[in-house]
Design a protein around this motif. Structure first.
Motif, PDB file in Angstrom:
ATOM      1  N   SER A  16     -13.134  -5.103  13.289  1.00 37.40           N
ATOM      2  CA  SER A  16     -12.911  -4.198  14.406  1.00 37.40           C
ATOM      3  C   SER A  16     -11.527  -3.581  14.254  1.00 37.40           C
ATOM      4  CB  SER A  16     -13.006  -4.944  15.735  1.00 37.40           C
ATOM      5  OG  SER A  16     -11.923  -5.858  15.872  1.00 37.40           O
ATOM      6  N   LEU A  17     -11.285  -2.488  14.965  1.00 38.11           N
ATOM      7  CA  LEU A  17      -9.983  -1.839  14.891  1.00 38.11           C
ATOM      8  C   LEU A  17      -8.881  -2.791  15.348  1.00 38.11           C
ATOM      9  CD1 LEU A  17      -8.302   0.698  14.379  1.00 38.11           C
ATOM     10  CD2 LEU A  17      -8.788   1.413  16.747  1.00 38.11           C
ATOM     11  N   TRP A  18      -9.135  -3.546  16.415  1.00 41.06           N
ATOM     12  CA  TRP A  18      -8.137  -4.483  16.923  1.00 41.06           C
ATOM     13  C   TRP A  18      -7.858  -5.587  15.904  1.00 41.06           C
ATOM     14  CZ3 TRP A  18      -4.045  -5.765  19.199  1.00 41.06           C
ATOM     15  CH2 TRP A  18      -3.749  -7.099  19.493  1.00 41.06           C
ATOM     16  N   ASP A  19      -8.908  -6.136  15.283  1.00 40.60           N
ATOM     17  CA  ASP A  19      -8.713  -7.189  14.283  1.00 40.60           C
ATOM     18  C   ASP A  19      -7.904  -6.676  13.099  1.00 40.60           C
ATOM     19  OD1 ASP A  19     -10.022  -9.166  15.685  1.00 40.60           O
ATOM     20  OD2 ASP A  19     -11.975  -8.750  14.784  1.00 40.60           O
ATOM     21  N   PHE A  20      -8.193  -5.438  12.704  1.00 39.21           N
ATOM     22  CA  PHE A  20      -7.461  -4.827  11.588  1.00 39.21           C
ATOM     23  C   PHE A  20      -5.973  -4.746  11.920  1.00 39.21           C
ATOM     24  CE2 PHE A  20      -5.694  -1.571   8.969  1.00 39.21           C
ATOM     25  CZ  PHE A  20      -6.424  -1.560   7.802  1.00 39.21           C
ATOM     26  N   ILE A  21      -5.660  -4.188  13.093  1.00 41.83           N
ATOM     27  CA  ILE A  21      -4.262  -4.033  13.496  1.00 41.83           C
ATOM     28  C   ILE A  21      -3.595  -5.394  13.675  1.00 41.83           C
ATOM     29  CG2 ILE A  21      -2.763  -3.216  15.364  1.00 41.83           C
ATOM     30  CD1 ILE A  21      -4.711  -0.893  15.749  1.00 41.83           C
ATOM     31  N   SER A  34      -9.639  -9.868   4.782  1.00 43.28           N
ATOM     32  CA  SER A  34      -8.356  -9.929   5.476  1.00 43.28           C
ATOM     33  C   SER A  34      -7.222 -10.222   4.503  1.00 43.28           C
ATOM     34  CB  SER A  34      -8.390 -11.004   6.564  1.00 43.28           C
ATOM     35  OG  SER A  34      -9.375 -10.704   7.533  1.00 43.28           O
ATOM     36  N   ALA A  35      -7.431 -11.218   3.639  1.00 42.83           N
ATOM     37  CA  ALA A  35      -6.402 -11.564   2.657  1.00 42.83           C
ATOM     38  C   ALA A  35      -6.223 -10.442   1.641  1.00 42.83           C
ATOM     39  CB  ALA A  35      -6.774 -12.868   1.952  1.00 42.83           C
ATOM     40  N   LEU A  36      -7.322  -9.838   1.222  1.00 42.24           N
ATOM     41  CA  LEU A  36      -7.237  -8.747   0.249  1.00 42.24           C
ATOM     42  C   LEU A  36      -6.506  -7.555   0.855  1.00 42.24           C
ATOM     43  CD1 LEU A  36      -7.979  -7.678  -2.527  1.00 42.24           C
ATOM     44  CD2 LEU A  36     -10.181  -6.935  -1.602  1.00 42.24           C
ATOM     45  N   LEU A  37      -6.737  -7.313   2.134  1.00 46.30           N
ATOM     46  CA  LEU A  37      -6.055  -6.232   2.839  1.00 46.30           C
ATOM     47  C   LEU A  37      -4.546  -6.438   2.799  1.00 46.30           C
ATOM     48  CD1 LEU A  37      -6.341  -3.731   4.737  1.00 46.30           C
ATOM     49  CD2 LEU A  37      -6.402  -5.346   6.645  1.00 46.30           C
ATOM     50  N   ILE A  38      -4.118  -7.643   3.073  1.00 43.53           N
ATOM     51  CA  ILE A  38      -2.681  -7.960   3.020  1.00 43.53           C
ATOM     52  C   ILE A  38      -2.157  -7.802   1.596  1.00 43.53           C
ATOM     53  CG2 ILE A  38      -0.964  -9.790   3.303  1.00 43.53           C
ATOM     54  CD1 ILE A  38      -2.804 -10.945   5.516  1.00 43.53           C
ATOM     55  N   GLY A  39      -2.906  -8.311   0.624  1.00 46.24           N
ATOM     56  CA  GLY A  39      -2.466  -8.290  -0.769  1.00 46.24           C
ATOM     57  C   GLY A  39      -2.241  -6.897  -1.315  1.00 46.24           C
ATOM     58  N   ILE A  53      -4.157  -8.150  12.092  1.00 52.69           N
ATOM     59  CA  ILE A  53      -3.853  -8.736  10.785  1.00 52.69           C
ATOM     60  C   ILE A  53      -2.573  -8.153  10.199  1.00 52.69           C
ATOM     61  CG2 ILE A  53      -4.641  -8.886   8.377  1.00 52.69           C
ATOM     62  CD1 ILE A  53      -7.523  -8.924   9.538  1.00 52.69           C
ATOM     63  N   MET A  54      -2.413  -6.845  10.339  1.00 57.51           N
ATOM     64  CA  MET A  54      -1.293  -6.166   9.676  1.00 57.51           C
ATOM     65  C   MET A  54      -0.057  -6.012  10.553  1.00 57.51           C
ATOM     66  SD  MET A  54      -2.681  -5.930   6.812  1.00 57.51           S
ATOM     67  CE  MET A  54      -1.153  -5.346   6.102  1.00 57.51           C
ATOM     68  N   LEU A  70      -0.633  -0.350   8.794  1.00 60.70           N
ATOM     69  CA  LEU A  70      -1.020  -0.836  10.112  1.00 60.70           C
ATOM     70  C   LEU A  70      -2.365  -0.311  10.582  1.00 60.70           C
ATOM     71  CD1 LEU A  70      -0.169  -2.493  12.609  1.00 60.70           C
ATOM     72  CD2 LEU A  70       0.929  -0.420  13.505  1.00 60.70           C
ATOM     73  N   THR A  71      -2.792   0.851  10.107  1.00 65.12           N
ATOM     74  CA  THR A  71      -4.029   1.464  10.617  1.00 65.12           C
ATOM     75  C   THR A  71      -5.020   1.759   9.498  1.00 65.12           C
ATOM     76  OG1 THR A  71      -3.281   3.762  10.365  1.00 65.12           O
ATOM     77  CG2 THR A  71      -2.637   2.606  12.392  1.00 65.12           C
TER      78      THR A  71
END
Length: 387
Positions: A156-161, A326-331, A163-164, A138-139
């Motif tokens: 951004s921190l908000w966009d990161f959170i 974003s997709a790679l982060l999820i993967g 997404i996850m 999440l972070t």
């Protein structure tokens, strides 16, 4: 000599592979000053600083004391398991998944043994491992791949959170469902006040008296300040060079032993992968092939590659061939589920369990694989449905 090399390779397998890949890539792209442009020094500085600060907190027993305080009113196996699982889930968001497991798994083994609930060790430790891997996603501070992708993506921190968050929320619900399967066995919690003292024998927390002559309260306050300094750098408010100098010299003054506890092989792994990826990107055929395979398949490739080389190196490798972070982060975060090596943090739990008396490694691996497969299928299904 051969035995020592073999043992080192077993302990630092990913680092050794990263080093060999970097060396092989040098035959295709000879060393030059361009190599310096491959290295993301900001990521390395942040990793070093955060690891040092977390080790500092651990050295004065902060995490173990917090866990002990929460145990006084526990009277059932299910409640105890839920407490430990969600300690790993939430703490991993700030102190990374591996540190959460290093801190709480030995603590769990001790407490369950004291409560005469050793039969629950495997399911509880497996759920703790899953909780640490999924809570950490999440972070940006939760795990090395998150910190790396957050740094290079410009999110951004908000966009990161944002997404996850769906995946973390569903993970928490799944953990609750799995905990409900555990038998509701009642027991007397007993004198858990002794746990803090006894857990030092099987935990990485070390009493402040054996590490530093300074007052633990002073050290705690100093480490909180250093953590805030790291956070300011994560948020791009403070230059990483200033952060690195402050953290390094602070630990030289406060407790230089902490610097010895930093995982330098993880830093070396990142360094070697930076070299390897930088060189691979200079080979047109290889670069184009990987880039084509990744198009619109970042999540799937991230999950599959994590099963083979684990999610940290998978994130570093694949990030060089796609801009869809974003997709790679999820993967790569979902990729931490699955095999035992999909997330190197999972090996930490397994090693702790394997060293307990009467451990059943085959049963552990069976339950670990089953639980991970269920979580992975559900969360990947969530991505396919909403992604």
């Amino acid at each position: 000599m051969f035995t020592k090399v073999k043992d080192f390779f077993k302990k630092e397998t990913v680092c050794c592979i990263a080093f060999l890949l970097a060396v092989v890539s040098m035959f295709f792209i000879p060393p030059s000053v361009n190599y310096f442009s491959y290295i993301d020094f900001r990521v390395l500085a942040l990793l070093f600083s955060l690891m040092a600060v977390v080790r500092g907190f651990s050295s004065i027993g902060v995490f173990t004391r917090l866990g002990t305080l929460l145990l006084h009113k526990v009277h059932s196996l299910r409640t105890l398991a839920a407490l430990f699982v969600f300690l790993c889930f939430f703490f991993s968001m700030l102190i990374t998944n591996d540190v959460a497991l290093i801190t709480f798994v030995p603590f769990t083994i001790l407490v369950l043994s004291m409560a005469d609930q050793r039969q629950a060790l495997i399911p509880v430790i497996v759920l703790e491992t899953i909780a640490a891997n999924l809570g950490s996603m999440l972070t940006p501070l939760g795990n090395p791949q998150n910190l790396y992708l957050y740094t290079i993506s410009g999110l951004s921190l908000w966009d990161f959170i944002r997404i996850m968050l769906p995946y973390s929320a569903v993970s928490a619900l799944l953990l609750i469902l799995f905990l409900l399967v555990l038998p509701k066995v009642s027991f007397q919690a007993g004198n858990f006040s002794t746990v803090q003292t006894e857990s030092s024998a099987c935990s990485t927390d070390k009493p402040a008296s054996s590490r530093s002559h300074r007052n633990p309260r002073i050290l705690f306050a100093a480490y909180c300040i250093l953590f805030l300094i790291c956070l300011l750098t994560v948020l791009h408010i403070l230059p990483f060079q200033i952060m690195l100098l402050i953290v390094f010299f602070s630990f030289l003054i406060l407790d230089y032993h902490v610097l010895k506890d930093v995982d330098y092989f993880l830093l070396l792994t990142f360094f070697c992968f930076f070299l390897f990826i930088g060189n691979i990107k200079q080979i047109p055929f290889v670069h184009d092939l990987i880039a084509v395979l990744l198009v619109q398949h970042e999540v799937s490739i991230g999950i599959i590659s994590s099963q083979i080389i684990s999610n940290v190196p998978a994130a570093i490798l694949l990030s060089g061939f796609t801009n869809n972070y974003s997709a790679l982060l999820i993967g790569v975060n979902l990729g931490g589920l699955g095999t035992l090596i999909a997330s190197l943090a999972s090996l930490i739990s397994f090693k702790f369990y394997a060293n307990t008396d009467g451990s059943n490694k085959k049963r552990y691996l069976g339950i670990f694989t089953l639980y991970n497969a269920i979580f992975l299928v559900i969360l990947f299904g969530l991505y396919r449905f909403f992604g």
